[in-house]
Design a protein around this motif. Sequence first.
Motif, mmCIF file in Angstrom:
data_model
loop_
_atom_site.group_PDB
_atom_site.id
_atom_site.type_symbol
_atom_site.label_atom_id
_atom_site.label_comp_id
_atom_site.label_asym_id
_atom_site.label_seq_id
_atom_site.Cartn_x
_atom_site.Cartn_y
_atom_site.Cartn_z
ATOM 1 N N GLU A 179 0.827 -1.210 0.000
ATOM 2 C CA GLU A 179 0.000 0.000 0.000
ATOM 3 C C GLU A 179 0.862 1.262 0.000
ATOM 4 O O GLU A 179 0.601 2.217 -0.750
ATOM 5 C CB GLU A 179 -0.942 -0.005 1.208
ATOM 6 C CG GLU A 179 -2.027 -1.070 1.158
ATOM 7 C CD GLU A 179 -1.539 -2.478 1.506
ATOM 8 O OE1 GLU A 179 -2.289 -3.449 1.278
ATOM 9 O OE2 GLU A 179 -0.397 -2.608 2.018
ATOM 10 N N THR A 180 1.902 1.262 0.829
ATOM 11 C CA THR A 180 2.803 2.413 0.889
ATOM 12 C C THR A 180 3.536 2.595 -0.433
ATOM 13 O O THR A 180 3.703 3.715 -0.932
ATOM 14 C CB THR A 180 3.823 2.237 2.030
ATOM 15 O OG1 THR A 180 3.112 2.099 3.265
ATOM 16 C CG2 THR A 180 4.762 3.420 2.122
ATOM 17 N N PHE A 181 3.981 1.486 -1.008
ATOM 18 C CA PHE A 181 4.690 1.543 -2.285
ATOM 19 C C PHE A 181 3.779 2.062 -3.397
ATOM 20 O O PHE A 181 4.178 2.907 -4.208
ATOM 21 C CB PHE A 181 5.218 0.157 -2.636
ATOM 22 C CG PHE A 181 5.892 0.076 -3.971
ATOM 23 C CD1 PHE A 181 7.105 0.706 -4.199
ATOM 24 C CD2 PHE A 181 5.314 -0.649 -5.013
ATOM 25 C CE1 PHE A 181 7.731 0.628 -5.442
ATOM 26 C CE2 PHE A 181 5.941 -0.741 -6.250
ATOM 27 C CZ PHE A 181 7.146 -0.098 -6.467
ATOM 28 N N ALA A 182 2.550 1.578 -3.465
ATOM 29 C CA ALA A 182 1.617 2.019 -4.505
ATOM 30 C C ALA A 182 1.335 3.513 -4.377
ATOM 31 O O ALA A 182 1.256 4.227 -5.390
ATOM 32 C CB ALA A 182 0.320 1.222 -4.412
ATOM 33 N N ALA A 183 1.192 4.003 -3.155
ATOM 34 C CA ALA A 183 0.952 5.430 -2.941
ATOM 35 C C ALA A 183 2.152 6.252 -3.415
ATOM 36 O O ALA A 183 1.992 7.335 -3.998
ATOM 37 C CB ALA A 183 0.674 5.697 -1.469
#
Length: 334
Positions: free
Chosen positions: A195-199
């Motif tokens: 999730e952090t990477f996608a953001a």
Amino acid sequence: MKPFSEYMNEWLYGPQGYYARFKAIGKEGDFYTAVSTSRFFGATIAHHLVETVKEARLSPHTWLVEIGAHQGYLLGDMIEWIAQEAPELLETMRFGIVERFEALREVQKEHFKTRFGDAVTLHHFVHPAEVGAKEAFVVANEIFDAFPCDLVYKGKTALVDEKNHRIRFEGHDEQALAIARKYGQEKGEVARGYETFAAAMARLAKKLYFVSFDYGEKEARTDFSIRIYKGHEVYPLFEEGLDLASLFGQSDITYDVNFSHVMDAFEAAGFETAGYKTQLRALTEFGLPDLLEQLAKLGNQSLYLRELNKVKILIDPQIMGERFKMVAFQKGLG
């Protein structure tokens, strides 16, 4: 005792972690990748990029960025193909690598200097959001399996005793367990950080196409797939008698990707899933047969047969063709 995800993060990315220092990939390393198997892997993705520009979905001024580039072979292979198929793009495109480790950045700079001299300028970024481009084509190979994961088993999460490297299912990480419940997992790996990477990827460029290859399935596994690669030998993490202390930081540790988790993370960050296919189908649709046909027309039969044998590893259903998957996301391309 610490959560397994923290233990794995130190194993791979700590000061003495496996990926913190340059490691050979291929015959001299611990494992093979599609990049180390054949340059046609990068060439085929580059051909897909050129077609994307011809279709005006991206402009000739787009960035080409690799994430998790290791030595930089994939990006280099792509640039070499662009120079053959659409050399005019080398005058307008910009090229970058997202790499957090200084030691690897130096290896990549040296590789590009040796390979391209001053003909190609390589830009480095520590974090995807640092790119801040108007538009970008982003590529990655085998990065989602390298995100730290937690291990779940019957409602408990794994904890690791740092003194003896023993794993016990005595934790209760609610975030990990919530993800496991979402995908129907009672036993297996739960990746942390998608999730952090996608953001962060959403901030890389206003207009973005991202393509990545990895091994796994669209559904979560119902058993443990986590394993260790050392000298081309594979060791299941829970193999009896395995000495984790001696392997810690000295070998690769990985697991099968739950691509549904990856897709959900990127869609929540504002991306559209542009494709999910086997590596065989993706490379075929990207134009691999056409590239091989061009090589055959050159008339060097021994070169053609040599490269064909390498390509077969990429697309053979029993080797990489079916086990590896391609996932693509887009934002702002319409």
